[in-house]
Design a protein around this motif. Structure first.
Motif, PDB file in Angstrom:
ATOM      1  N   GLU A  20      -4.466  50.201  49.525  1.00  0.00           N
ATOM      2  CA  GLU A  20      -5.028  48.800  50.061  1.00  0.00           C
ATOM      3  C   GLU A  20      -4.270  46.920  49.657  1.00  0.00           C
ATOM      4  OE1 GLU A  20      -8.184  48.214  51.802  1.00  0.00           O
ATOM      5  OE2 GLU A  20      -8.159  50.785  51.293  1.00  0.00           O
ATOM      6  N   LEU A  21      -3.144  47.656  49.586  1.00  0.00           N
ATOM      7  CA  LEU A  21      -2.223  46.054  48.973  1.00  0.00           C
ATOM      8  C   LEU A  21      -1.312  45.691  49.885  1.00  0.00           C
ATOM      9  CD1 LEU A  21      -1.836  43.462  47.344  1.00  0.00           C
ATOM     10  CD2 LEU A  21      -0.265  45.015  46.284  1.00  0.00           C
ATOM     11  N   GLN A  22      -1.263  46.514  50.837  1.00  0.00           N
ATOM     12  CA  GLN A  22       0.417  47.629  51.474  1.00  0.00           C
ATOM     13  C   GLN A  22      -0.834  46.935  53.014  1.00  0.00           C
ATOM     14  OE1 GLN A  22       3.967  50.846  51.511  1.00  0.00           O
ATOM     15  NE2 GLN A  22       2.137  51.024  49.557  1.00  0.00           N
ATOM     16  N   GLU A  23      -1.694  47.665  53.495  1.00  0.00           N
ATOM     17  CA  GLU A  23      -2.671  47.340  54.466  1.00  0.00           C
ATOM     18  C   GLU A  23      -2.982  45.534  54.624  1.00  0.00           C
ATOM     19  OE1 GLU A  23      -5.055  51.301  54.484  1.00  0.00           O
ATOM     20  OE2 GLU A  23      -6.168  50.222  54.250  1.00  0.00           O
ATOM     21  N   GLU A  24      -3.840  45.175  53.418  1.00  0.00           N
ATOM     22  CA  GLU A  24      -4.833  43.595  53.723  1.00  0.00           C
ATOM     23  C   GLU A  24      -3.418  42.758  53.294  1.00  0.00           C
ATOM     24  OE1 GLU A  24      -8.366  43.613  51.651  1.00  0.00           O
ATOM     25  OE2 GLU A  24      -9.069  45.110  52.627  1.00  0.00           O
ATOM     26  N   VAL A  25      -2.466  43.172  52.627  1.00  0.00           N
ATOM     27  CA  VAL A  25      -1.637  41.686  52.296  1.00  0.00           C
ATOM     28  C   VAL A  25       0.276  41.431  52.468  1.00  0.00           C
ATOM     29  CG1 VAL A  25      -1.058  40.490  50.169  1.00  0.00           C
ATOM     30  CG2 VAL A  25      -2.866  40.873  50.771  1.00  0.00           C
ATOM     31  N   GLY A  26       0.330  42.679  52.949  1.00  0.00           N
ATOM     32  CA  GLY A  26       1.628  43.166  53.364  1.00  0.00           C
ATOM     33  C   GLY A  26       2.136  43.841  52.454  1.00  0.00           C
ATOM     34  N   PHE A  27       2.690  43.392  51.130  1.00  0.00           N
ATOM     35  CA  PHE A  27       3.326  44.005  49.950  1.00  0.00           C
ATOM     36  C   PHE A  27       2.428  45.039  48.836  1.00  0.00           C
ATOM     37  CE2 PHE A  27       3.549  39.681  50.554  1.00  0.00           C
ATOM     38  CZ  PHE A  27       4.885  39.372  50.038  1.00  0.00           C
ATOM     39  N   ALA A  28       3.270  46.316  48.737  1.00  0.00           N
ATOM     40  CA  ALA A  28       2.533  47.162  46.893  1.00  0.00           C
ATOM     41  C   ALA A  28       3.226  46.458  46.368  1.00  0.00           C
ATOM     42  CB  ALA A  28       3.738  48.367  47.974  1.00  0.00           C
ATOM     43  N   ALA A  29       3.508  46.994  45.361  1.00  0.00           N
ATOM     44  CA  ALA A  29       3.757  46.605  43.313  1.00  0.00           C
ATOM     45  C   ALA A  29       3.924  47.734  42.470  1.00  0.00           C
ATOM     46  CB  ALA A  29       2.167  46.981  43.166  1.00  0.00           C
ATOM     47  N   ARG A  30       4.948  47.409  41.884  1.00  0.00           N
ATOM     48  CA  ARG A  30       5.533  48.166  40.787  1.00  0.00           C
ATOM     49  C   ARG A  30       4.711  47.968  39.418  1.00  0.00           C
ATOM     50  NH1 ARG A  30       9.962  44.978  42.736  1.00  0.00           N
ATOM     51  NH2 ARG A  30      11.118  46.133  44.803  1.00  0.00           N
ATOM     52  N   GLU A  31       3.748  46.861  39.499  1.00  0.00           N
ATOM     53  CA  GLU A  31       3.055  47.211  38.163  1.00  0.00           C
ATOM     54  C   GLU A  31       1.134  46.952  39.124  1.00  0.00           C
ATOM     55  OE1 GLU A  31       2.504  43.878  34.615  1.00  0.00           O
ATOM     56  OE2 GLU A  31       4.320  44.230  34.950  1.00  0.00           O
ATOM     57  N   LEU A  32       0.288  48.013  38.050  1.00  0.00           N
ATOM     58  CA  LEU A  32      -0.859  47.796  38.726  1.00  0.00           C
ATOM     59  C   LEU A  32      -1.069  47.716  37.181  1.00  0.00           C
ATOM     60  CD1 LEU A  32      -0.758  50.699  41.602  1.00  0.00           C
ATOM     61  CD2 LEU A  32      -0.896  47.972  41.560  1.00  0.00           C
ATOM     62  N   THR A  33      -2.198  46.729  37.006  1.00  0.00           N
ATOM     63  CA  THR A  33      -2.828  47.362  36.011  1.00  0.00           C
ATOM     64  C   THR A  33      -4.283  46.888  35.647  1.00  0.00           C
ATOM     65  OG1 THR A  33      -1.330  45.904  34.166  1.00  0.00           O
ATOM     66  CG2 THR A  33      -4.291  45.901  33.588  1.00  0.00           C
ATOM     67  N   LEU A  34      -5.435  48.128  35.290  1.00  0.00           N
ATOM     68  CA  LEU A  34      -6.379  47.939  35.517  1.00  0.00           C
ATOM     69  C   LEU A  34      -7.550  47.510  34.608  1.00  0.00           C
ATOM     70  CD1 LEU A  34      -9.424  49.250  37.058  1.00  0.00           C
ATOM     71  CD2 LEU A  34      -9.251  51.189  34.546  1.00  0.00           C
ATOM     72  N   LEU A  35      -8.662  46.007  34.811  1.00  0.00           N
ATOM     73  CA  LEU A  35      -9.484  45.081  34.186  1.00  0.00           C
ATOM     74  C   LEU A  35      -9.999  45.419  33.885  1.00  0.00           C
ATOM     75  CD1 LEU A  35      -7.725  41.730  34.973  1.00  0.00           C
ATOM     76  CD2 LEU A  35      -6.559  43.020  33.445  1.00  0.00           C
ATOM     77  N   LYS A  36     -10.993  45.599  34.885  1.00  0.00           N
ATOM     78  CA  LYS A  36     -12.704  46.063  34.037  1.00  0.00           C
ATOM     79  C   LYS A  36     -13.051  47.047  35.460  1.00  0.00           C
ATOM     80  CE  LYS A  36     -16.109  44.288  32.161  1.00  0.00           C
ATOM     81  NZ  LYS A  36     -16.664  44.542  31.371  1.00  0.00           N
ATOM     82  N   LYS A  37     -14.346  47.637  35.475  1.00  0.00           N
ATOM     83  CA  LYS A  37     -15.410  48.210  36.290  1.00  0.00           C
ATOM     84  C   LYS A  37     -16.196  46.847  36.514  1.00  0.00           C
ATOM     85  CE  LYS A  37     -17.962  50.975  38.685  1.00  0.00           C
ATOM     86  NZ  LYS A  37     -18.817  52.978  38.685  1.00  0.00           N
ATOM     87  N   LEU A  38     -16.244  46.571  38.129  1.00  0.00           N
ATOM     88  CA  LEU A  38     -17.826  44.997  38.391  1.00  0.00           C
ATOM     89  C   LEU A  38     -18.159  46.303  39.160  1.00  0.00           C
ATOM     90  CD1 LEU A  38     -15.380  42.200  39.266  1.00  0.00           C
ATOM     91  CD2 LEU A  38     -16.201  42.887  36.899  1.00  0.00           C
ATOM     92  N   THR A  39     -19.496  45.735  38.746  1.00  0.00           N
ATOM     93  CA  THR A  39     -20.683  46.082  38.925  1.00  0.00           C
ATOM     94  C   THR A  39     -21.013  45.157  40.548  1.00  0.00           C
ATOM     95  OG1 THR A  39     -22.203  46.030  37.968  1.00  0.00           O
ATOM     96  CG2 THR A  39     -21.732  47.531  38.176  1.00  0.00           C
ATOM     97  N   LEU A  40     -21.947  44.659  41.565  1.00  0.00           N
ATOM     98  CA  LEU A  40     -22.705  44.540  42.243  1.00  0.00           C
ATOM     99  C   LEU A  40     -24.401  43.532  41.935  1.00  0.00           C
ATOM    100  CD1 LEU A  40     -21.801  42.287  44.363  1.00  0.00           C
ATOM    101  CD2 LEU A  40     -22.746  44.444  46.574  1.00  0.00           C
ATOM    102  N   SER A  41     -25.124  44.781  42.086  1.00  0.00           N
ATOM    103  CA  SER A  41     -26.191  44.400  41.852  1.00  0.00           C
ATOM    104  C   SER A  41     -27.148  45.986  41.575  1.00  0.00           C
ATOM    105  CB  SER A  41     -27.063  43.956  43.168  1.00  0.00           C
ATOM    106  OG  SER A  41     -28.706  44.234  43.283  1.00  0.00           O
ATOM    107  N   PRO A  42     -26.695  46.136  39.793  1.00  0.00           N
ATOM    108  CA  PRO A  42     -27.004  47.326  39.492  1.00  0.00           C
ATOM    109  C   PRO A  42     -28.519  48.165  39.514  1.00  0.00           C
ATOM    110  CG  PRO A  42     -26.291  45.889  37.977  1.00  0.00           C
ATOM    111  CD  PRO A  42     -25.823  45.529  39.176  1.00  0.00           C
ATOM    112  N   GLY A  43     -29.179  46.967  39.796  1.00  0.00           N
ATOM    113  CA  GLY A  43     -31.032  47.087  40.017  1.00  0.00           C
ATOM    114  C   GLY A  43     -31.034  48.165  40.767  1.00  0.00           C
TER     115      GLY A  43
END
Length: 188
Positions: free
Chosen positions: A93-116
């Protein structure tokens, strides 16, 4: 802590190319029964990226948002394809949308949108140590990449075209992470 309600019955009540609406009949621990409707889970989840061009600059994108019929500034994001790891999806997704790839990726958190109303969420990933790499994406038009200083977030939050709640939350968490006040899990 209360026990979760008992599921008495589930059925699909509507379906389109993108959405399935599920009716779920529940019995709560106090005996009360209710029918909930929700968007039924589909796919393998999604990823949202905070691509750090440096420790004070994030790559935003300007894209058309069909739900509001307007263009908005937000963070790159997309679906995790079948059989794809979170790290692979994030880098794609980074390469498709921003034109870069990453050597370092860190997962921070799962976010929900409207859990109800939906179980879908997305995995918030920080991308660092970027290098130029472009892939063709599925967007109908090229996305505009807008570098933004994290030190200027109040001005970003005040903009009328920056309003996606998940992006606001993501940038807040990244500031805490960069300050060493929030931990993540290294993917790459």
């Amino acid at each position: 802590m209360r026990s979760k309600p008992e599921i008495l019955h589930r059925s699909i009540v509507a379906e389109s190319r993108l959405f399935r609406v599920e009716s779920v009949e529940l019995r709560f621990s106090n005996g009360v029964e209710r029918t909930y409707e929700r968007l039924a889970p589909r796919g393998n989840g999604a990823v949202m990226l905070v691509a750090l061009l440096d420790d004070d600059t994030v790559a935003l994108i300007r894209e058309y948002a069909g739900g509001i019929d307007d263009y908005c500034l937000t963070l790159p994001k997309g679906a995790i394809d079948m059989g794809e790891s979170l790290a692979d999806a994030a880098n794609r997704e980074l390469q498709e949308e921003v034109g870069f790839a990453a050597r370092e990726l860190t997962l921070l958190k799962k976010l929900t949108l409207s859990p109800g109303y939906m179980s879908a969420g997305l995995q918030l990933v920080v991308a660092r140590d970027l290098y130029p790499s472009k892939l063709d994406g599925d967007e109908p038009e090229p996305l505009e990449v807008v570098p933004w200083k994290l030190s200027e977030l109040p001005q970003l939050y005040a903009r009328e075209d920056f309003h996606e709640g998940r992006a606001v939350a993501a940038l807040s968490l990244v500031q805490l992470w960069l300050a060493g006040e929030f931990e993540g899990t290294r993917l790459l």
